[in-house]
Scaffold this active site. Sequence first.
Site, PDB file in Angstrom:
ATOM      1  CB  THR A  48      -2.792   2.414   7.002  1.00 49.45           C
ATOM      2  OG1 THR A  48      -3.337   1.273   6.360  1.00 49.45           O
ATOM      3  CG2 THR A  48      -1.632   2.945   6.195  1.00 49.45           C
ATOM      4  CE1 TYR A 111       6.695  -8.575  -2.452  1.00 49.04           C
ATOM      5  CE2 TYR A 111       6.419 -10.739  -1.462  1.00 49.04           C
ATOM      6  CZ  TYR A 111       7.127  -9.879  -2.280  1.00 49.04           C
ATOM      7  OH  TYR A 111       8.244 -10.325  -2.932  1.00 49.04           O
ATOM      8  CE1 TYR A 137      -8.293   0.801   4.060  1.00 52.92           C
ATOM      9  CE2 TYR A 137      -6.760  -0.086   5.679  1.00 52.92           C
ATOM     10  CZ  TYR A 137      -7.118   0.910   4.792  1.00 52.92           C
ATOM     11  OH  TYR A 137      -6.312   2.005   4.634  1.00 52.92           O
ATOM     12  NE  ARG A 142      -1.440   3.403   2.904  1.00 51.02           N
ATOM     13  CZ  ARG A 142      -0.314   3.897   3.393  1.00 51.02           C
ATOM     14  NH1 ARG A 142       0.740   3.129   3.553  1.00 51.02           N
ATOM     15  NH2 ARG A 142      -0.227   5.169   3.737  1.00 51.02           N
TER      16      ARG A 142
END
Length: 296
Positions: A48, A111, A137, A142
Amino acid sequence: MKKKNVFKGIATALITPMDEQGVNYEQFGKIIDWQIAEGIDALVICGTTGESSTLSDDEHRKVIEFAIQQAAGKVPIIAGTGSNDTAYALDLTQHACAAGADALLIITPYYNKATQKGLIKMFTQIADQSTKPIIVYNVPSRTGVNIEPATYAELAEHENIVGIKEANGNISKIVETMSLVHGKLDLYTGNDDQIVPLMSLGGVGGISVISNIMPAKTREICTRFFNGDLTGSAELQCQLYPLINALFSEVNPIPVKAGMAAMGFCKDYLRSPLTPMEEANREKLLIQMRAWGLDV
């Protein structure tokens, strides 16, 4: 069979220095060399903080290859190869393995998300085809999806899945996870303000943002803890909190890019939709950095 420990201590979630022409590999090489000289335990590439979501496919692969070559085996290189598309994640993972990465960091699908069953299927598919160990992770803020403790327990049975980068912030869930995996997964915090709390639960370190600008000092939190100086470790964690807070006053990696630019490591350039740090927040960050003796 005991699983391979990828690293113990602090891995820097490294920024990717960029400018209008693309990735600046000269600056990237200097950052990698400095991190190694400062004693960092490992480097995470294309996470990220490395703005992996705006790297082209070609850049993503080249950045991983460059870091492996630059580090030259001095520290483990952990390549971020996760995606919300399992097929693409598999392709990136196989490329990173072939290029010589020491381990992979695989994020949960974002998403489109997934059920817990879908998460198990995805991570298992990637782990089955990876020749290197995998750190899972979890960052639901997020991605919109959280890995549940029972899911970790199932993933822990795979010989190639060796660790967790946990950034869900829920200490109770982390306690539950550690009670279920029975030491089969190494725990790393993904939150700089929780290094000591997670090590107290059996964690072995963290994947850090603040260590971009203060690698040796961040690592010292772990060194003190591992040497039995729990009070000193906790004190340093608390002393660093105002700087950590400033580094997350805007969405990561906006502040850390500003900080690294102020130290002369790179240009303060981010790819859209990220924008440079607000001036008021920048000044607060620089004040905290100067308080730690950084020349900015």
